[in-house]
Design an enzyme around this catalytic site. Sequence first.
Site, PDB file in Angstrom:
ATOM      1  N   GLU A 218      62.053  29.052 100.422  1.00  0.00           N
ATOM      2  CA  GLU A 218      62.427  30.720 100.506  1.00  0.00           C
ATOM      3  C   GLU A 218      62.415  30.666 102.101  1.00  0.00           C
ATOM      4  O   GLU A 218      63.430  31.680 102.008  1.00  0.00           O
ATOM      5  CB  GLU A 218      61.174  30.882 100.230  1.00  0.00           C
ATOM      6  CG  GLU A 218      61.702  30.798  98.962  1.00  0.00           C
ATOM      7  CD  GLU A 218      60.075  31.984  97.576  1.00  0.00           C
ATOM      8  OE1 GLU A 218      60.534  32.247  96.527  1.00  0.00           O
ATOM      9  OE2 GLU A 218      59.347  32.330  98.561  1.00  0.00           O
TER      10      GLU A 218
ATOM     11  N   SER B 102      49.134  33.378  95.945  1.00  0.00           N
ATOM     12  CA  SER B 102      49.633  34.880  95.541  1.00  0.00           C
ATOM     13  C   SER B 102      48.078  35.818  95.946  1.00  0.00           C
ATOM     14  O   SER B 102      46.888  35.015  95.631  1.00  0.00           O
ATOM     15  CB  SER B 102      49.565  35.082  94.229  1.00  0.00           C
ATOM     16  OG  SER B 102      49.422  36.401  93.815  1.00  0.00           O
TER      17      SER B 102
ATOM     18  N   HIS C 253      76.859  25.749  86.863  1.00  0.00           N
ATOM     19  CA  HIS C 253      77.024  27.089  86.893  1.00  0.00           C
ATOM     20  C   HIS C 253      75.738  26.946  86.435  1.00  0.00           C
ATOM     21  O   HIS C 253      75.248  28.655  84.968  1.00  0.00           O
ATOM     22  CB  HIS C 253      78.449  27.191  85.137  1.00  0.00           C
ATOM     23  CG  HIS C 253      79.816  27.558  85.910  1.00  0.00           C
ATOM     24  ND1 HIS C 253      80.085  28.596  85.426  1.00  0.00           N
ATOM     25  CD2 HIS C 253      80.146  26.544  85.370  1.00  0.00           C
ATOM     26  CE1 HIS C 253      81.748  27.797  86.306  1.00  0.00           C
ATOM     27  NE2 HIS C 253      81.989  26.470  85.461  1.00  0.00           N
TER      28      HIS C 253
END
Length: 510
Positions: free
Chosen positions: A343, A330, A203
Amino acid sequence: MPRLDRCCIVLAGHGAPPVFDACSSLGAIFPRCQDRHRAVGWPSMAKQAQATWGGRFSAGPAGLMQRFSESVSFDHRLAPFDLAGSKAHSAMLAKVGLITQRERDAIHRGLDAIGREIAAGKFKWRPELEDVHMNIEQALTRRVPAAAKLHTARSRNDQVATDMRLYFKAACADLIARLTAAQRAILQIADRNRDVLIPGYTHLQRAQPVYLAHHLFAWLEMLARDAGRFATVADHANWCPLGSGAIAGTTLPIDREFTAKALGFVDAAGRPRVTRNSMGAVSDRDIHLEFAVACALTGVHFSCIAEDLILWATQEFKFIALPDAFCTGSSLMPQKKNPDALELLRGKAARLQGNLHTLLALVKGLPLTYNRDLQEDKPPVFDSHDQTGLCLQVLAGTVAGLEVNRAGCAHAVADPLLLATDLADYLVRKGVPFRTAHHAVGAVVKLAEQNNVLLDQLPFEAVSRLHPAFGPDWIESFDLAKAMARRQGTGMPGPAQVARQFRRWRKLLG
Ligand code: ARG
């Protein structure tokens, strides 16, 4: 790196030489290549009837129809398999006396020459000839008169089925090799950090301590199952459909077993494996689906691995640092180092699932046998192959370059709450039923929380009030090394078991 158009992607094979310069020979299917294609030009309406099937037609297909129905823009990558199939087929035709030995030899020489041209990128692919099969056959016929006999007892239906089965065997071998390379990179990281412990999570909450290697071995198991699936797909593909003809075989005295053997469609004992039903052989696309499933599941696995790594690399976890080579920055925030490769691995997994769904939808409800819809079976398969291969390479590269933050891992795994279950087991060893022990340890956890102290900082007197079976040795439950050593059973994360798995994986991955 510039964005690649689809026609260029198909050229980026895996180790195989580029088959042809798609951009120079294809029409305006790929927008970025449009100008070059226009220069080559599409016939607006074919003057002559299509050479391979045009006998009953008085006009050729419309230019639009040609553009719509061509598949050579993607099936050209079947060329090596198509050439092999034609060589085996013509050898068989000579063996049964349907062509002479001289004709066979001339056909073989012609096919070899075409193969060399394709490999060198010099072959002129003609989209108006529809597909790889007709391009090669017509090129051969122009050079070798005997090539007019090559299509004896053969249809493009059994030809494409054969090409695809040969392709699947090669594609599965390719992906198994890439899976093995990714596994080797994972094993190396495990080896370099064999003494590192981390919390395991359920979890996404800290659960119990494990060796980092144990976690990484779970990844190795996933990828091994994937490799096993590709091996199964290759085995299912290992049946020769050639000789099934268009739908119902042929009246000519062919030798299917000879062709199967020549193409390597054989069992472990070298006996030929020949498909048993001509109708099924030209229409069944199960293997396409099985291959897409194997790719999609591999995607599920590498997306899980990617997600673990993304989490571990966060400031919140601080278990690892990712290699710069597989991260990006970025444009706005100078401090950022984003895990883009990982990703994208998650994102590509979605694409692999999409390809599987495309194939499922394609075959659902089709009547026997071959229907032209089936031409659409190739782009999703090729895309799944290319993307899975690429993803496995990126995974291997990312894993190989990551650094484990030993201090960060040690800090996280020092949380005594990770050993709350061990404390319950301590009571069990003293004869307390597990449910009672669980409850008692729950009360200990609550007490620590109330007093804002770590679990192992509670005074024994306070703990002993919560259950009479707690003795002064309760505190030894928090000895991490001892706790790990107790996890002795097969498949558990104890040191002896982890050492055993290291031996196993080293042997398997050599
Ligand atoms: N390009 C076709 C395909 O991939 C080959 C088979 C053509 N067969 C036919 N009956 N039109 O499906």
